[in-house]
Structure formats: structure tokens, C-alpha cells
Design a protein around this motif. Structure first.
Motif, short mmCIF file in Angstrom:
data_model
loop_
_atom_site.label_atom_id
_atom_site.label_comp_id
_atom_site.label_asym_id
_atom_site.label_seq_id
_atom_site.Cartn_x
_atom_site.Cartn_y
_atom_site.Cartn_z
N ARG A 1 4.75 -4.52 3.35
CA ARG A 1 3.94 -5.73 3.21
C ARG A 1 3.97 -6.51 4.51
O ARG A 1 5.02 -6.85 5.04
N GLY A 2 2.80 -6.70 5.09
CA GLY A 2 2.70 -7.47 6.32
C GLY A 2 3.29 -6.79 7.52
O GLY A 2 3.46 -7.39 8.57
N GLY A 3 3.58 -5.50 7.41
CA GLY A 3 4.27 -4.82 8.50
C GLY A 3 3.37 -4.39 9.63
O GLY A 3 2.32 -3.86 9.41
N GLY A 4 3.83 -4.57 10.86
CA GLY A 4 3.13 -4.01 12.00
C GLY A 4 1.95 -4.83 12.47
O GLY A 4 1.33 -5.54 11.70
N ARG A 5 1.66 -4.71 13.74
CA ARG A 5 0.54 -5.45 14.34
C ARG A 5 -0.77 -5.09 13.67
O ARG A 5 -1.59 -5.95 13.42
N VAL A 6 -0.96 -3.82 13.41
CA VAL A 6 -2.16 -3.43 12.70
C VAL A 6 -1.82 -2.87 11.34
O VAL A 6 -2.64 -2.25 10.70
N THR B 1 -5.26 6.37 -1.71
CA THR B 1 -4.58 5.17 -1.24
C THR B 1 -4.41 4.24 -2.43
O THR B 1 -5.38 3.96 -3.15
N SER B 2 -3.19 3.77 -2.61
CA SER B 2 -2.87 2.96 -3.78
C SER B 2 -2.46 1.56 -3.34
O SER B 2 -1.53 1.40 -2.56
N ASN B 3 -3.17 0.57 -3.81
CA ASN B 3 -2.83 -0.81 -3.51
C ASN B 3 -2.28 -1.50 -4.74
O ASN B 3 -2.82 -1.34 -5.85
N GLU B 4 -1.23 -2.24 -4.57
CA GLU B 4 -0.55 -2.89 -5.69
C GLU B 4 -1.52 -3.78 -6.45
O GLU B 4 -2.21 -4.62 -5.86
N GLY B 5 -1.57 -3.56 -7.74
CA GLY B 5 -2.37 -4.39 -8.61
C GLY B 5 -3.85 -4.06 -8.65
O GLY B 5 -4.62 -4.77 -9.31
N SER B 6 -4.25 -3.01 -7.97
CA SER B 6 -5.67 -2.65 -8.02
C SER B 6 -5.82 -1.14 -8.17
O SER B 6 -4.84 -0.40 -8.08
N LYS B 7 -7.05 -0.71 -8.40
CA LYS B 7 -7.29 0.72 -8.58
C LYS B 7 -7.12 1.47 -7.27
O LYS B 7 -7.40 0.96 -6.19
N ALA B 8 -6.68 2.71 -7.41
CA ALA B 8 -6.50 3.53 -6.22
C ALA B 8 -7.85 3.96 -5.65
O ALA B 8 -8.84 4.08 -6.37
N THR B 9 -7.86 4.21 -4.36
CA THR B 9 -9.05 4.73 -3.68
C THR B 9 -8.81 6.20 -3.39
O THR B 9 -7.88 6.54 -2.65
N THR C 1 0.84 -1.19 0.00
CA THR C 1 0.00 0.00 0.00
C THR C 1 0.88 1.25 0.00
O THR C 1 1.84 1.34 0.76
N MET C 2 0.53 2.18 -0.86
CA MET C 2 1.20 3.48 -0.87
C MET C 2 0.14 4.56 -0.80
O MET C 2 -0.98 4.38 -1.27
N ALA D 1 1.92 -0.31 -10.03
CA ALA D 1 2.11 -1.47 -10.88
C ALA D 1 2.96 -2.56 -10.25
O ALA D 1 2.91 -3.71 -10.67
N SER D 2 3.76 -2.21 -9.25
CA SER D 2 4.61 -3.21 -8.63
C SER D 2 4.66 -2.97 -7.13
O SER D 2 4.16 -1.95 -6.64
N LEU D 3 5.28 -3.87 -6.41
CA LEU D 3 5.35 -3.75 -4.96
C LEU D 3 6.36 -2.71 -4.50
O LEU D 3 6.49 -2.47 -3.29
N THR D 4 7.05 -2.09 -5.43
CA THR D 4 8.03 -1.08 -5.04
C THR D 4 7.84 0.26 -5.75
O THR D 4 8.62 1.18 -5.54
N LEU D 5 6.81 0.38 -6.56
CA LEU D 5 6.65 1.61 -7.33
C LEU D 5 5.19 2.03 -7.45
O LEU D 5 4.34 1.23 -7.83
N SER D 6 4.96 3.28 -7.14
CA SER D 6 3.66 3.90 -7.42
C SER D 6 3.94 5.23 -8.10
O SER D 6 4.94 5.90 -7.80
#
Lengths: 113, 119
Positions: free
Chosen positions: B99-104, B49-57, B32-33, B72-77
Motif C-alpha cells: 500500500r502506497g509503496g514505491g515512487r510509481v 490483478t486483484s484490488n482489495e474490495g473490488s473485482k479482479a481484472t 493490489t495482488m 477480501a482484505s488488505l492481507t489476503l487474496s
């Protein structure tokens, strides 16, 4: 909605003075609270955080305590340095809100010799 | 670790042209970026809010056709300001959540920002 209110700046202090930057919040539920710092020309850096009531976040001599009863998260430092000159942002995140940060307006701190 | 870069750091463009700003996570994967806009002496306003591989919100009031976001990728928005006008001049900041970072999953790492001036 969620909101964060910070004291307006700029705050100008002499080196070694005591610092307090007030921050209060409005939120439904119990958010996690943060202080971010933005040095000139740079992006925001996480300074400290607290995730539940009465937690104290601390880093680099700065500290803030999550006070649920007063919905506050005031930032303090006992002795500021010139290098602490920056803009400080208080923020909250509420997990029920899509994990989006809500920022205060920022407080500029200037520390002089 | 957890470094986020933005390019360019500043850009000047003419009214009516488009400009692209890149946000990269250099040493972690960001599912997420976030894109923010910061006005002088004001707070950061979340644009989208931009999620990898899907449309931004997009946040309410932000024109999705004007501010095109691609993750488009896990390292670039990228954020493209289309048909820019002087009122689009601002400081644009991105942040990335690991990715997967943090308790919440709330830890966000911020880029240094891009100063856009539209003449």
C-alpha cells in the motif's frame, strides 16, 4: 505490445567464471527494468532494478545497466558461486500499462565446482 | 520484511473438483495482488490483478468463471480453480504490492508458489 527477450538456457558455468545473461526489451516509452531470481522451490526475489536510461542496478555482485540505445539490460557477475544457481528473469514495467510486470522466459543458471 | 506466503505449497486434486489457493502478505498491507501462472521452463503469465474490495481484472484469455479471485482484505487474496481439469495443472504464483509503496508503486513481492496437479 511490451515484450522481453532473454537468452535461452540452461547456462552452465564453473565457479568463479564470468556471467552474462542477455536481455533485450521492446516497449513504447521508457519502462523500468528488473532482474528477478528464483531459487529452487522458492518464489521470485527482486535482484536489482533500474528506472531510467544509463542507470546501473547492482546487488550481491550482480549488475545490469539500462541501455536505451540498444534496449538492453544484460545481467553480469564477475565471479559466480554455486549458490548463484537459479533461474533469472528479466522484466519490465511500464507505468502506462497498469503497473503490470512483463517477464522474459527466464534463464536457468547452473554453477558447478 | 515484505514477506508473502502462499498456502498450500502443493495440492493434488481430482478432475472436476475445486481448489482454493491463499496468498497472504505477512508484514505489510497489500492494496493490489497479482496472480500468475508458470508453465515448466516458461515465463510467468499474468492471470489477473486483484484490488482489495473490488473485482479482479482478468487478462485476455483467462476465464474469470474458472479462476475465481477474491481480495477480501488488505492481507489476503484467494484464487479458486473451479471444476479443475488436468490442463489446469501448473505452478501458480502470487505477488503483492505494498500500500502506497514505491515512487510509481511498482515494487511487487512474490510468494513461493503453489504447485497444482489435477488427476
Amino acid at each position: 505490445g511490451n515484450s522481453v527477450t532473454q537468452m535461452e538456457g540452461p547456462v552452465t558455468l564453473s565457479e568463479e567464471a564470468f556471467l552474462t545473461i542477455n536481455c533485450t526489451y521492446t516497449a513504447t516509452g521508457y519502462p523500468s527494468l528488473f532482474w528477478y531470481v528464483q531459487y529452487p522451490g522458492e518464489g521470485l526475489q527482486l535482484l536489482l532494478k533500474a528506472t531510467k536510461a544509463d542507470d546501473k542496478g547492482s546487488n550481491k555482485g550482480f549488475e545490469a545497466t539500462y541501455r536505451k540505445e540498444t534496449t538492453s539490460f544484460h545481467l553480469e557477475k564477475g565471479s559466480v558461486q554455486v549458490s548463484d544457481s537459479a533461474v533469472y528473469f528479466c522484466a519490465l514495467i511500464f507505468t502506462g500499462g497498469g503497473n503490470k510486470l512483463t517477464f522474459g522466459t527466464g534463464t536457468q543458471l547452473k554453477v558447478e565446482l | 520484511g515484505a514477506v508473502v506466503s502462499q498456502h498450500p505449497s502443493w495440492v493434488i486434486c481430482k478432475s472436476g473438483t475445486s481448489v482454493k489457493i491463499e496468498c497472504r502478505s505477512l508484514d505489510f498491507q497489500a492494496t493490489t495482488m497479482f496472480w500468475y501462472r508458470q508453465f515448466p521452463k516458461q515465463s510467468l503469465m499474468l492471470m489477473a490483478t486483484s484490488n482489495e474490495g473490488s473485482k479482479a481484472t482478468y487478462e485476455q484469455g483467462v476465464e474469470k468463471d474458472k479462476f475465481l479471485i477474491n481480495h477480501a482484505s488488505l492481507t489476503l487474496s484467494t484464487l479458486t480453480v473451479t471444476s479443475a481439469h488436468p490442463e489446469d495443472s501448473s505452478f501458480y504464483i502470487c505477488s503483492a504490492r505494498e500500500r502506497g509503496g514505491g515512487r510509481v508503486g511498482f515494487e511487487q513481492y512474490f510468494g513461493p508458489g503453489t504447485r497444482l496437479t489435477v488427476t
